[in-house]
Write a protein that holds these residues in place. Structure first.
Motif, PDB file in Angstrom:
ATOM      1  N   SER A   1     -31.040   5.713  34.402  1.00 12.15           N
ATOM      2  CA  SER A   1     -31.756   6.859  34.974  1.00 12.15           C
ATOM      3  C   SER A   1     -30.932   8.135  34.833  1.00 12.15           C
ATOM      4  O   SER A   1     -31.469   9.199  34.529  1.00 12.15           O
ATOM      5  CB  SER A   1     -32.056   6.608  36.451  1.00 12.15           C
ATOM      6  OG  SER A   1     -32.944   5.528  36.594  1.00 12.15           O
ATOM      7  N   GLU A   2     -29.639   8.018  35.048  1.00  8.61           N
ATOM      8  CA  GLU A   2     -28.803   9.205  34.926  1.00  8.61           C
ATOM      9  C   GLU A   2     -28.730   9.684  33.477  1.00  8.61           C
ATOM     10  O   GLU A   2     -28.725  10.876  33.215  1.00  8.61           O
ATOM     11  CB  GLU A   2     -27.397   8.929  35.469  1.00  8.61           C
ATOM     12  CG  GLU A   2     -27.388   8.794  36.987  1.00  8.61           C
ATOM     13  CD  GLU A   2     -25.993   8.898  37.575  1.00  8.61           C
ATOM     14  OE1 GLU A   2     -25.029   9.148  36.834  1.00  8.61           O
ATOM     15  OE2 GLU A   2     -25.869   8.719  38.803  1.00  8.61           O
TER      16      GLU A   2
ATOM     17  N   LYS B   1     -22.007  20.720  25.305  1.00  6.96           N
ATOM     18  CA  LYS B   1     -21.489  19.370  25.105  1.00  6.96           C
ATOM     19  C   LYS B   1     -22.594  18.359  24.907  1.00  6.96           C
ATOM     20  O   LYS B   1     -23.603  18.400  25.580  1.00  6.96           O
ATOM     21  CB  LYS B   1     -20.652  18.942  26.306  1.00  6.96           C
ATOM     22  CG  LYS B   1     -19.973  17.635  26.029  1.00  6.96           C
ATOM     23  CD  LYS B   1     -19.245  17.073  27.205  1.00  6.96           C
ATOM     24  CE  LYS B   1     -18.973  15.599  26.853  1.00  6.96           C
ATOM     25  NZ  LYS B   1     -18.003  14.999  27.753  1.00  6.96           N
ATOM     26  N   GLY B   2     -22.375  17.446  24.011  1.00  2.00           N
ATOM     27  CA  GLY B   2     -23.230  16.274  23.869  1.00  2.00           C
ATOM     28  C   GLY B   2     -24.477  16.517  23.062  1.00  2.00           C
ATOM     29  O   GLY B   2     -24.567  17.467  22.295  1.00  2.00           O
ATOM     30  N   GLY B   3     -25.435  15.582  23.238  1.00  2.00           N
ATOM     31  CA  GLY B   3     -26.750  15.594  22.588  1.00  2.00           C
ATOM     32  C   GLY B   3     -26.784  16.231  21.253  1.00  2.00           C
ATOM     33  O   GLY B   3     -27.729  16.221  20.558  1.00  2.00           O
TER      34      GLY B   3
ATOM     35  N   GLN C   1     -31.863  11.502  32.881  1.00  2.00           N
ATOM     36  CA  GLN C   1     -31.831  12.821  33.516  1.00  2.00           C
ATOM     37  C   GLN C   1     -31.027  13.805  32.691  1.00  2.00           C
ATOM     38  O   GLN C   1     -31.324  14.994  32.662  1.00  2.00           O
ATOM     39  CB  GLN C   1     -31.210  12.705  34.903  1.00  2.00           C
ATOM     40  CG  GLN C   1     -32.206  12.878  36.035  1.00  2.00           C
ATOM     41  CD  GLN C   1     -31.480  13.058  37.353  1.00  2.00           C
ATOM     42  OE1 GLN C   1     -30.728  12.192  37.782  1.00  2.00           O
ATOM     43  NE2 GLN C   1     -31.704  14.188  37.987  1.00  2.00           N
TER      44      GLN C   1
ATOM     45  N   ASN D   1     -30.222   0.109  36.109  1.00  2.00           N
ATOM     46  CA  ASN D   1     -31.274   1.128  36.216  1.00  2.00           C
ATOM     47  C   ASN D   1     -30.690   2.471  36.619  1.00  2.00           C
ATOM     48  O   ASN D   1     -31.078   3.514  36.099  1.00  2.00           O
ATOM     49  CB  ASN D   1     -32.328   0.678  37.229  1.00  2.00           C
ATOM     50  CG  ASN D   1     -33.484   1.655  37.316  1.00  2.00           C
ATOM     51  OD1 ASN D   1     -33.354   2.703  37.918  1.00  2.00           O
ATOM     52  ND2 ASN D   1     -34.597   1.317  36.677  1.00  2.00           N
ATOM     53  N   LYS D   2     -29.734   2.437  37.526  1.00  2.00           N
ATOM     54  CA  LYS D   2     -29.111   3.693  37.959  1.00  2.00           C
ATOM     55  C   LYS D   2     -28.385   4.365  36.795  1.00  2.00           C
ATOM     56  O   LYS D   2     -28.482   5.576  36.611  1.00  2.00           O
ATOM     57  CB  LYS D   2     -28.140   3.436  39.110  1.00  2.00           C
ATOM     58  CG  LYS D   2     -27.494   4.690  39.633  1.00  2.00           C
ATOM     59  CD  LYS D   2     -26.897   4.508  41.018  1.00  2.00           C
ATOM     60  CE  LYS D   2     -26.442   5.859  41.562  1.00  2.00           C
ATOM     61  NZ  LYS D   2     -25.942   5.786  42.936  1.00  2.00           N
TER      62      LYS D   2
END
Lengths: 242, 242
Positions: free
Chosen positions: B58-59, B240-242, B62, B54-55
């Motif tokens: 969750s990150e 960066k990313g997405g 976020q 879950n942690k």
DNA sequence: TTGACTTATATGTCTAGACATATAATCGTA
DNA sequence: TACGATTATATGTCTAGACATATAAGTCAA
């Protein structure tokens, strides 16, 4: 007791803890360098378990609002010296978001072996084939930006046969190449003859320039230069907090 | 067993889970819209408790890499349409970061009742006093930017007596006013006579313009216009990313 | 005073449960 | 077929513990 009895429908506890602390930081009550209460103190204050305050503090740390140091505690970070975040949107999205009609026009497309200048622009050493594309974006039939792009075919072979006469190369790449990294450089120039004609502005008028260089895990994808009329186009950046 | 026995000194488990998933998203193995394994599946795969996966998830949520929907699962988000993040640094920091010497010079300072133009610039309606400041920043004794600033004295009364002949108003505000919000607008102009002289460039040369408007919980603080020589100054943004 | 060693402690990570809640899917009914 | 009620389920939050680990602070010897 404080959890279910008088909570009504407030946000969850960890979010309230996070908001409480964030507020004190943002109002200056807890200035940079200030040590915020230890986890066990917050546990006592809010009457919850340590995992709950830990989650709140972890998120604040992730947002760079606080810094956590083992054995020492958690401290308010000093603001990142007036730094800000600017979103550079996709041109089509940018225009449609303004409620204006988007227009696209291919000016030219060439497939060629990379010249020295091409290789320099793409930041690659080896020779290879590239596609060079020139096109224009317009909003409500008024020129909005001209685009001058180079795509490295050794990274994106499909681009050789893609039809860029209807779909802008930016959108095409977005749909055909997975997540990439990019670097943008923003500067200003004055319009030369060609630019002035393409953007329908006067020679010598100011232009905003965005150079974007895109790669994907160490492989160059594309390099693009976007020219906007400098007096009409604006990039807006908002900055919040710390 | 897998935790201490064969783990050696790898990153912690939740970080490894997060990195694993992030990698699959970034390489395109899990394209936008793809449903990533349920928490209980990841629990089985990694042999850990649900809080741990879950942690990790969750990150990722976020960071906007995935979207979590109750009952449905977690899904890879589509990229934010070629958006990017630009850091606009404090000028002094910007210059010293480049290893160049920073210079500052106050050109003019006026304390006056706000004119209609001042109120418009600050976005306030009521009359009040303002400080108008003109100054210049230089790098290695070459003009780097000229600054034209207005400070609302009803929000920052101390600014009336501050000594801006040695300290740039930007730094002063940073140290005397707690966290603020700001909005930046970037555009391009050509240098007029005054600007050209101040920046030691030719009349008609391109300039990059940053207009920054700063407030703090609905109270206007300051409005500033920074002019940079457009051909030499560049704002760099990485994405960066997405 | 300095350096090496020890100790205390705050954070970092993790577990094995629990209940809450939004909602996709199913089922029953009009 | 369409709609409303029910159910199953994945995520959201939380607990009361546990051990790990980095490090500030104290201790002691050179």
């Amino acid at each position: 007791m404080s959890l279910t009895a008088d909570a009504a429908d407030r946000p969850t506890l960890y979010k309230r803890i996070r908001a409480d602390i964030e507020k004190r930081i943002l109002t200056g009550e807890w200035p940079p360098g200030h040590r915020i209460p230890f986890e066990h103190e917050l546990v006592a204050r809010y009457g919850c378990s340590r995992m709950t305050v830990n989650k709140a503090l972890s998120e604040l740390a992730q947002a760079d609002l606080i810094e956590r140091r083992r054995r020492a505690g958690s401290f308010v970070r000093r603001p990142q010296h007036q730094s800000a975040v600017l979103k550079i949107a996709d041109i089509r999205a940018e225009i449609t978001a303004l409620g204006r009609s988007y227009g696209y026009e291919l000016i030219g497309r060439k497939l060629r072996a990379a010249t020295a200048a091409d290789r320099d622009r793409l930041g690659v050493k080896k020779a290879g084939k590239v596609v060079a594309i020139a096109c224009r974006h317009s909003a409500d039939n008024v020129p909005f930006a001209v685009e001058d792009r180079l795509i490295d075919l050794s990274s994106v072979p499909n681009a050789a046969t893609a039809d860029f006469s209807r779909e802008p190369p930016g959108s095409w790449l977005l749909h055909h190449v997975p997540s990439t990294e990019a670097e943008h450089t923003i500067s200003a120039i004055v319009a030369d003859d060609r630019t002035a004609e393409a953007l329908d502005i006067a020679v010598g008028a100011p232009c905003l320039v965005i150079d974007r260089y895109t790669w994907r895990s160490a492989r160059t994808i594309t390099a693009v230069r976007l020219l906007y009329p400098g007096d009409s186009h604006r990039l807006v950046a908002r900055f919040k907090g710390g």
